[in-house]
Design a protein around this motif. Structure first.
Motif, PDB file in Angstrom:
ATOM      1  N   SER A 199       7.594   0.978  -3.014  1.00  0.00           N
ATOM      2  CA  SER A 199       6.455   1.807  -3.381  1.00  0.00           C
ATOM      3  C   SER A 199       6.739   2.632  -4.395  1.00  0.00           C
ATOM      4  O   SER A 199       6.115   3.056  -4.936  1.00  0.00           O
ATOM      5  CB  SER A 199       5.787   2.285  -1.928  1.00  0.00           C
ATOM      6  OG  SER A 199       6.779   3.295  -1.478  1.00  0.00           O
ATOM      7  N   LEU A 200       8.054   3.390  -4.444  1.00  0.00           N
ATOM      8  CA  LEU A 200       8.353   4.293  -5.121  1.00  0.00           C
ATOM      9  C   LEU A 200       8.473   3.599  -6.609  1.00  0.00           C
ATOM     10  O   LEU A 200       8.087   4.193  -7.531  1.00  0.00           O
ATOM     11  CB  LEU A 200       9.771   4.951  -4.728  1.00  0.00           C
ATOM     12  CG  LEU A 200       9.812   5.805  -3.735  1.00  0.00           C
ATOM     13  CD1 LEU A 200      11.350   6.217  -3.460  1.00  0.00           C
ATOM     14  CD2 LEU A 200       8.969   7.232  -4.515  1.00  0.00           C
ATOM     15  N   ILE A 201       8.869   2.611  -6.653  1.00  0.00           N
ATOM     16  CA  ILE A 201       9.154   1.729  -7.900  1.00  0.00           C
ATOM     17  C   ILE A 201       7.758   1.352  -8.605  1.00  0.00           C
ATOM     18  O   ILE A 201       7.422   1.761  -9.569  1.00  0.00           O
ATOM     19  CB  ILE A 201      10.106   0.468  -7.726  1.00  0.00           C
ATOM     20  CG1 ILE A 201      11.128   0.612  -7.267  1.00  0.00           C
ATOM     21  CG2 ILE A 201       9.781  -0.392  -9.191  1.00  0.00           C
ATOM     22  CD1 ILE A 201      12.418  -0.590  -7.204  1.00  0.00           C
ATOM     23  N   THR A 202       6.747   0.912  -7.583  1.00  0.00           N
ATOM     24  CA  THR A 202       5.388   0.575  -8.083  1.00  0.00           C
ATOM     25  C   THR A 202       4.531   1.842  -8.491  1.00  0.00           C
ATOM     26  O   THR A 202       3.777   1.760  -9.552  1.00  0.00           O
ATOM     27  CB  THR A 202       4.694  -0.280  -6.951  1.00  0.00           C
ATOM     28  OG1 THR A 202       4.672   0.553  -5.684  1.00  0.00           O
ATOM     29  CG2 THR A 202       5.254  -1.440  -7.005  1.00  0.00           C
ATOM     30  N   SER A 203       4.709   2.775  -7.920  1.00  0.00           N
ATOM     31  CA  SER A 203       4.090   4.143  -8.248  1.00  0.00           C
ATOM     32  C   SER A 203       4.305   4.677  -9.403  1.00  0.00           C
ATOM     33  O   SER A 203       3.581   5.425 -10.032  1.00  0.00           O
ATOM     34  CB  SER A 203       4.141   5.105  -7.104  1.00  0.00           C
ATOM     35  OG  SER A 203       5.535   5.515  -7.123  1.00  0.00           O
TER      36      SER A 203
END
Lengths: 146, 225
Positions: free
Chosen positions: B156-160
């Motif tokens: 989720s950190l990567i996608t955000s």
């Protein structure tokens, strides 16, 4: 053939009869077994206890008495009750730890379900915006549903 | 020391020493002034044995006069002389615990004439093995869940941080699947308890087991010595 006296009769310095109640449970080759049991329970008490038990269970009863007597000699205050007490404590601690871990597992399960649910709402929003675009491009077809 | 069984053997003995009893009678007897019945000053042991209870009776502090059943059980299993020999060997401040543990053992022996306390120990050890087995499984599941959660957080950190909206759909469409659990032995199969000892990773104690009677198991217990 002269049969050897059992450990109990040797300890008591008496003749070992053919139907001695102790001889199957306290063989001559293990004098310590009867000595321990005799010290804690007394010979007559052991004999009375064995008499009240079926023959096929007497050896196991004698072994249990021996273990309890040994532990009582080792720990005159608590005997085998100390072991029971410490087992209860260990079980309590294990149950507490298990409950904590199961709570954490439930937390992670809920978290996983929440993460799976949130993307779905974004997909629905994206789909609804796609629908709007579809209606704009195809007003005739869209009017069928209104 | 905690005595687990609910048994009348475990009532704390707050024995009024015969000396104290006599002092109380002298200081304010009231109705009973001048009358000291002999039977009320006898401890349960002397009552049971039908003998006079001397002032320094070794049983008196631990077998109250109303605890005849407790002494009867202890006497039946151990015998009065053996109990007094055990009490004499033990320091005075530990005699109450000694009497209570003897009463517990006697109760257990009368309930189960074959195995006595050993039967209780066997049950507790099996319960402990069950719990260790369940703990091992639970810890493994927790490790898997926390690994998945850590992976999800990282993703989720990567996608955000990404500007492309397509990445969101890729993340949403990805299937998060847990690897299958390893096959543990069935918890109902306690005949092969050696398997549990090997499967358990949380316990440092090992109970060498034999697929024989209950009593044979405890001959192998090493931790008491």
């Amino acid at each position: 053939m002269i049969s050897e006296r059992c450990a109990a009769c040797k300890n008591q310095r008496r003749k070992c009869p053919s139907d001695c109640i102790f001889s199957p449970c306290f063989p001559a080759n293990d004098p310590q077994k009867f000595a321990c049991v005799h010290k804690i329970y007394g010979g007559s008490n052991v004999g009375k206890m064995l008499q009240g038990i079926p023959t096929y269970l007497r050896e196991q009863a004698a072994n249990a008495l021996y273990l309890e007597a040994k532990w009582r000699i080792h720990d005159p205050v608590y005997g085998c009750v100390g072991i029971i007490s410490s087992l209860y404590e260990q079980i309590q601690n294990a149950e507490i730890e298990l409950a904590k871990i199961q709570t954490q597992i439930t937390f992670y399960k809920l978290q996983t379900q929440r993460v799976e649910a949130e993307p779905n709402s974004e997909v629905l929003q994206a789909q609804s915006s796609n629908m709007e675009q579809f209606e704009w491009d195809n007003p005739t077809i869209a009017s069928w549903f209104n | 020391m905690w005595f687990p069984l609910n048994s009348d053997a475990y009532t704390h003995t707050h024995m009024t020493h015969p000396h104290t009893f006599l002092v109380m009678k002298k200081s304010g007897g009231g109705i009973m002034k001048g009358y000291e019945p002999r039977s009320s000053s006898s401890c349960a042991a002397c009552k049971f044995l039908k003998r006079r209870c001397i002032p320094n009776c070794i049983f008196a502090p631990y077998f109250r006069s109303d605890e005849c059943k407790k002494f009867a059980k202890v006497h039946k299993v151990f015998g009065a002389s053996n109990v007094s020999k055990i009490l004499v060997e033990v320091p005075e401040d530990q005699r109450e615990d000694t009497v209570n543990s003897l009463a517990y053992e006697a109760e257990a022996r009368l309930r189960d004439p074959v195995y006595g306390c050993i039967g209780a120990i066997a049950l507790l050890q099996r319960k402990m093995l069950e719990l260790q087995h369940d703990l091992a499984i639970a810890k493994d599941r927790l490790a898997r869940y926390s690994a998945v959660a850590a992976t999800a957080d990282a993703t989720s950190l990567i996608t955000s941080s990404s500007s492309s909206s397509d990445n969101i759909f890729h993340f949403n469409n990805s299937q998060v699947s847990l690897p299958p659990f390893p096959e543990f032995p069935s918890s109902s199969d306690f005949n092969d308890t050696a398997a549990f000892c090997h499967a358990s990773s949380s316990s440092s104690q090992s109970f060498p087991r034999h697929d024989t009677t209950v009593v044979d198991d405890f001959i192998q217990i090493p931790y008491i010595f």
